[in-house]
Design an enzyme around this catalytic site. Structure first.
Site, PDB file in Angstrom:
ATOM      1  N   GLU A  97     -37.483  37.957  22.234  1.00  0.00           N
ATOM      2  CA  GLU A  97     -36.758  38.720  22.307  1.00  0.00           C
ATOM      3  C   GLU A  97     -37.224  39.822  23.841  1.00  0.00           C
ATOM      4  O   GLU A  97     -38.259  40.203  23.916  1.00  0.00           O
ATOM      5  CB  GLU A  97     -36.819  39.814  21.191  1.00  0.00           C
ATOM      6  CG  GLU A  97     -36.297  41.124  21.415  1.00  0.00           C
ATOM      7  CD  GLU A  97     -34.399  41.101  22.042  1.00  0.00           C
ATOM      8  OE1 GLU A  97     -33.900  40.208  21.566  1.00  0.00           O
ATOM      9  OE2 GLU A  97     -34.449  41.623  23.004  1.00  0.00           O
ATOM     10  N   ALA A  98     -36.188  39.878  24.670  1.00  0.00           N
ATOM     11  CA  ALA A  98     -36.271  40.383  25.955  1.00  0.00           C
ATOM     12  C   ALA A  98     -36.632  42.114  25.643  1.00  0.00           C
ATOM     13  O   ALA A  98     -37.461  42.637  26.710  1.00  0.00           O
ATOM     14  CB  ALA A  98     -35.176  40.453  26.683  1.00  0.00           C
ATOM     15  N   HIS A 127     -16.880  43.622  22.027  1.00  0.00           N
ATOM     16  CA  HIS A 127     -17.053  42.239  21.257  1.00  0.00           C
ATOM     17  C   HIS A 127     -16.587  41.262  21.774  1.00  0.00           C
ATOM     18  O   HIS A 127     -15.907  40.352  21.618  1.00  0.00           O
ATOM     19  CB  HIS A 127     -15.789  42.251  20.116  1.00  0.00           C
ATOM     20  CG  HIS A 127     -15.969  43.500  19.112  1.00  0.00           C
ATOM     21  ND1 HIS A 127     -14.756  43.813  18.490  1.00  0.00           N
ATOM     22  CD2 HIS A 127     -16.870  44.410  18.690  1.00  0.00           C
ATOM     23  CE1 HIS A 127     -15.121  44.991  17.693  1.00  0.00           C
ATOM     24  NE2 HIS A 127     -16.366  45.302  17.867  1.00  0.00           N
ATOM     25  N   ALA A 150     -27.607  37.133  15.683  1.00  0.00           N
ATOM     26  CA  ALA A 150     -27.777  35.848  14.917  1.00  0.00           C
ATOM     27  C   ALA A 150     -29.167  35.394  15.011  1.00  0.00           C
ATOM     28  O   ALA A 150     -29.773  34.525  14.209  1.00  0.00           O
ATOM     29  CB  ALA A 150     -27.020  34.858  16.119  1.00  0.00           C
TER      30      ALA A 150
HETATM   31  C1  LIG Z   1     -21.735  49.580  21.622  1.00  0.00           C
HETATM   32  C2  LIG Z   1     -21.430  48.399  20.556  1.00  0.00           C
HETATM   33  C3  LIG Z   1     -20.718  48.657  19.544  1.00  0.00           C
HETATM   34  C4  LIG Z   1     -20.235  47.717  18.736  1.00  0.00           C
HETATM   35  N1  LIG Z   1     -19.617  48.048  17.600  1.00  0.00           N
HETATM   36  C5  LIG Z   1     -19.506  47.215  16.580  1.00  0.00           C
HETATM   37  C6  LIG Z   1     -18.967  47.492  15.129  1.00  0.00           C
HETATM   38  O1  LIG Z   1     -18.761  48.936  15.012  1.00  0.00           O
HETATM   39  N2  LIG Z   1     -19.035  46.746  14.301  1.00  0.00           N
HETATM   40  C7  LIG Z   1     -19.137  45.202  14.554  1.00  0.00           C
HETATM   41  O2  LIG Z   1     -18.800  44.360  13.719  1.00  0.00           O
HETATM   42  N3  LIG Z   1     -19.614  44.853  15.863  1.00  0.00           N
HETATM   43  C8  LIG Z   1     -19.768  45.753  16.715  1.00  0.00           C
HETATM   44  N4  LIG Z   1     -20.392  45.355  17.870  1.00  0.00           N
HETATM   45  C9  LIG Z   1     -20.640  43.928  18.356  1.00  0.00           C
HETATM   46  C10 LIG Z   1     -21.857  43.499  17.461  1.00  0.00           C
HETATM   47  O3  LIG Z   1     -23.023  44.141  17.425  1.00  0.00           O
HETATM   48  C11 LIG Z   1     -22.082  41.887  18.198  1.00  0.00           C
HETATM   49  O4  LIG Z   1     -20.848  41.090  18.146  1.00  0.00           O
HETATM   50  C12 LIG Z   1     -23.188  41.188  17.695  1.00  0.00           C
HETATM   51  O5  LIG Z   1     -24.610  42.086  17.395  1.00  0.00           O
HETATM   52  C13 LIG Z   1     -23.401  39.698  18.550  1.00  0.00           C
HETATM   53  O6  LIG Z   1     -24.630  39.270  18.024  1.00  0.00           O
HETATM   54  P1  LIG Z   1     -25.307  38.399  19.158  1.00  0.00           P
HETATM   55  O7  LIG Z   1     -26.359  37.873  18.288  1.00  0.00           O
HETATM   56  O8  LIG Z   1     -24.356  37.249  19.648  1.00  0.00           O
HETATM   57  O9  LIG Z   1     -25.834  39.090  20.245  1.00  0.00           O
HETATM   58  P2  LIG Z   1     -26.696  40.450  20.155  1.00  0.00           P
HETATM   59  O10 LIG Z   1     -26.771  41.156  18.849  1.00  0.00           O
HETATM   60  O11 LIG Z   1     -26.379  41.285  21.261  1.00  0.00           O
HETATM   61  O12 LIG Z   1     -28.199  39.982  20.262  1.00  0.00           O
HETATM   62  C14 LIG Z   1     -28.470  39.177  21.559  1.00  0.00           C
HETATM   63  C15 LIG Z   1     -30.134  39.201  21.582  1.00  0.00           C
HETATM   64  O13 LIG Z   1     -30.668  38.420  22.675  1.00  0.00           O
HETATM   65  C16 LIG Z   1     -31.631  39.199  23.663  1.00  0.00           C
HETATM   66  N5  LIG Z   1     -31.752  38.384  24.674  1.00  0.00           N
HETATM   67  C17 LIG Z   1     -30.496  38.109  25.416  1.00  0.00           C
HETATM   68  N6  LIG Z   1     -30.882  37.302  26.514  1.00  0.00           N
HETATM   69  C18 LIG Z   1     -32.340  37.155  26.556  1.00  0.00           C
HETATM   70  C19 LIG Z   1     -33.307  36.327  27.154  1.00  0.00           C
HETATM   71  N7  LIG Z   1     -33.213  35.514  28.262  1.00  0.00           N
HETATM   72  N8  LIG Z   1     -34.760  36.454  26.402  1.00  0.00           N
HETATM   73  C20 LIG Z   1     -35.036  36.960  25.585  1.00  0.00           C
HETATM   74  N9  LIG Z   1     -34.044  37.743  24.690  1.00  0.00           N
HETATM   75  C21 LIG Z   1     -32.711  37.654  25.307  1.00  0.00           C
HETATM   76  C22 LIG Z   1     -31.018  40.604  23.452  1.00  0.00           C
HETATM   77  O14 LIG Z   1     -32.064  41.263  24.208  1.00  0.00           O
HETATM   78  C23 LIG Z   1     -30.621  40.809  22.070  1.00  0.00           C
HETATM   79  O15 LIG Z   1     -31.509  41.457  21.490  1.00  0.00           O
HETATM   80  C24 LIG Z   1     -20.763  46.361  18.767  1.00  0.00           C
HETATM   81  C25 LIG Z   1     -21.586  46.171  19.827  1.00  0.00           C
HETATM   82  C26 LIG Z   1     -21.748  46.988  20.825  1.00  0.00           C
HETATM   83  C27 LIG Z   1     -22.644  46.865  22.116  1.00  0.00           C
END
Ligand SMILES: Cc1cc2nc3c(=O)[nH]c(=O)nc-3n(C[C@H](O)[C@H](O)[C@H](O)COP(=O)(O)OP(=O)(O)OC[C@H]3O[C@@H](n4cnc5c(N)ncnc54)[C@H](O)[C@@H]3O)c2cc1C
Length: 545
Positions: free
Chosen positions: A45-46, A479, A25
């Protein structure tokens, strides 16, 4: 280089927007909000840069399960519904977030998932409303149609070659009477077919490569890596900035317009709670002054619990036969280097089937898949024998869990208590799912490949034994969702415009806002949430002057 953006003198300055987290996101928000050049954006980003080459080689995801350089390495509390085990909860901690370490499957979920979100009191989130945002992100190599986009930042591609074992499994599905489906993201999801992967020209299409890379030279975007946000700053009920730790020093930046929390389903509720936004009794217990008593922050945690059956294969055609075999490994490396084909170019599973394990279900309730390798648990070495895995994943769990801080220490991991398999229906559907997988493995089409069932093995027959297997050997799809849910009931954290309820200048935009976990994977839906979120933010800012 760890900081980017030249027009803005200092990361500790004032920005129009501060985005916390450069994951799925956060990368979309950084790109879309800085695109016009009108607004300044600070992205914190952490984790670090995505410079580890194994991030970009698709098969590299296997290397990141236990790598602290790119992974928060969370684990759940002991889970009573899963034989009291702590289940590993990998989360990306690097540019791209979890999209830099994920399994590369492109599956959006069902039309009905989004219609349910809308019907729960979230106008604008029905399938017809969100489809344009899926299409906007997408660059599907099959081209654009009513359901797909072309030319977007996220590349979606077909496997470059089929695999005989996956072909046999798809034939097995036909023998069991399941329909074939070439596009799980098209008109209907039900059926079996090859996956599409988030891969561009053989390399991972992460949110960082797709959305951040093209934006990072913009003078109005500053990206600061290794910056751990520790607290949202408030003036009364208005969010005014973010405090963060970098290199052991505390810094802060001011947001002129909004703070956008995009830390993912564990870290977003954690950051809100640390900042005084959450269930008042929890905050008081941790000695944190309450800014807003929002009992739903950290609640409603959902994930796709998964049972994995392992089969020993008669033929040496699996990844197990390549890893550890030097000539075969060199062959695989050369195939990837010159053709961008072979095991190194492979997403986590090769082919998938969406089935209704409960015949009364209106839409598929189990995602089954074939993975061309096997292990005891993610992160372990592959088995020494030729092996493959048939997974059954519960698509719409009823069980709900929580994410809560243990103290006011921002660096302490939160307590993650998913409460897997605490609903009887979840157990019944998953049980039916693994029985379906066993039937698939016993078809004439699979006979050539199946030497024996390794896990749970032929002795495991009764429902009670199979349920024991599910509880003691199952895992998750990674997920997590729902911990800052969107809605209008007392447990909702954000409204349908993703604004944190009762506060100003603060939104949550990531997987955590899903009121219900989608019946698919979560990367594409999270991009969609952020695409729509960015549009809503720009509209709201525009209409407020
Ligand atoms: C091992 C694994 C396999 C997966 N396989 C799939 C797949 O095959 N297909 C699929 O569709 N989805 C898959 N997913 C899920 C998908 O990648 C996630 O649902 C999606 O990336 C979530 O997006 P997000 O923006 O909510 O969080 P994230 O992409 O996790 O991003 C959050 C970011 O915020 C940063 N952050 C957090 N806290 C702080 C803070 N306090 N200060 C600064 N930075 C911070 C983190 O370091 C990270 O970079 C998988 C996930 C994992 C872990």
């Amino acid at each position: 280089m760890e900081e980017h953006g030249s027009k803005i003198p200092s990361a500790s300055g004032t920005y129009d927007f501060i985005v916390v987290g450069a994951g799925a996101a956060g990368c979309v928000l950084a790109n879309r909000l800085s695109a016009s050049g009108r607004y300044s954006v600070l992205l914190l980003e952490a984790g670090g840069e995505d410079s580890n080459p194994w991030i970009h080689i698709p098969l590299g995801y296997g290397k990141h399960f236990t790598n602290p350089a790119v992974n928060w390495l969370y684990a759940s509390e002991p889970q009573p519904g899963a034989a009291n085990r702590r289940i590993a909860q990998p989360r990306g901690k690097v540019l791209g977030g979890s999209t830099s370490i994920n399994g590369l499957l492109y599956i959006r979920g069902q039309r009905e998932d989004y219609d349910r979100w809308r019907d729960l009191g979230n106008p604008g989130w029905g399938y017809a409303d969100v489809l344009p945002y899926f299409r906007k992100s997408e660059d599907n190599e099959r081209g654009a149609d009513d359901f797909h986009g072309a030319g977007g930042p996220l590349c979606v591609s077909d496997p470059k070659e089929t695999h005989p074992l996956a072909d046999a499994w798809l034939a097995a599905a036909e023998e069991c009477g399941y329909p074939r489906n070439p596009d799980f993201n098209g008109a209907i999801q039900e059926g079996f077919g090859y996956n599409q992967w988030t891969i561009r020209n053989g390399f991972r299409s992460s949110a960082a490569t797709g959305f951040l890379r093209p934006a990072r030279r913009r003078p109005n975007l500053r990206i600061v890596t290794r910056a751990h946000a520790t607290r949202i700053l408030f003036s009364g009920t208005r969010a005014t900035g973010v405090e963060y730790l970098r290199g052991g020093l505390t810094a802060s930046a001011t947001a002129r317009l909004e703070v956008l929390v995009a830390g993912g389903s564990f870290n977003s509720p954690q950051l809100l709670q640390l900042s005084g936004v959450g269930p008042a009794p929890l905050l008081q217990r941790c000695g944190i002054a309450v800014v807003a008593d929002l009992p739903g922050v950290g609640m409603n945690l959902q994930d796709h619990y998964t049972a994995r059956m392992v089969y020993e294969c008669n033929e040496r055609c699996t990844l197990n036969d390549v890893i550890g075999n030097i000539p075969k490994s060199i062959g695989a490396a050369l195939r990837f280097a010159f053709l961008r084909k072979g095991f190194l170019a492979m997403g986590q599973s090769f082919a998938t089937g969406f089935i209704r394990a409960d015949p009364a279900a209106a839409t598929p309730d189990i995602q089954t898949s074939i993975t061309l390798y096997s292990f005891d648990k993610p992160g372990d070495r592959l088995h020494p024998f030729p092996g493959f895995t048939l997974a059954a994943r519960l698509l719409r769990p009823e069980s709900r869990g929580s994410v809560t801080i243990r103290s006011a220490d921002p660096l302490a991991p939160p307590a993650i208590a998913p409460n897997y398999l605490t609903s009887e229906k979840d157990c019944a559907v998953l049980l039916a799912g693994i029985k379906a997988n066993r039937r698939l493995s016993q078809t004439p089409a699979m006979r050539r490949y199946v030497a024996r069932e390794h896990d749970p093995g032929p002795g495991c027959e009764s429902d009670a034994d199979l349920m024991d297997f599910i509880r003691s050997r199952g895992g998750i799809a990674f997920h997590p969702a729902g911990t800052c849910k969107m809605g209008s009931d007392a447990a909702a954290v954000v409204d349908a415009r993703l604004r944190v309820r009762g506060l100003q200048g603060l939104r949550v935009v990531d997987t955590s806002i899903m009121p219900l976990l989608v019946s698919g994977n979560t990367y594409a839906p999270t991009l969609m949430i952020a695409e729509k979120g960015a549009d809503m933010i720009l509209e709201d800012i525009g209409s407020n002057g």
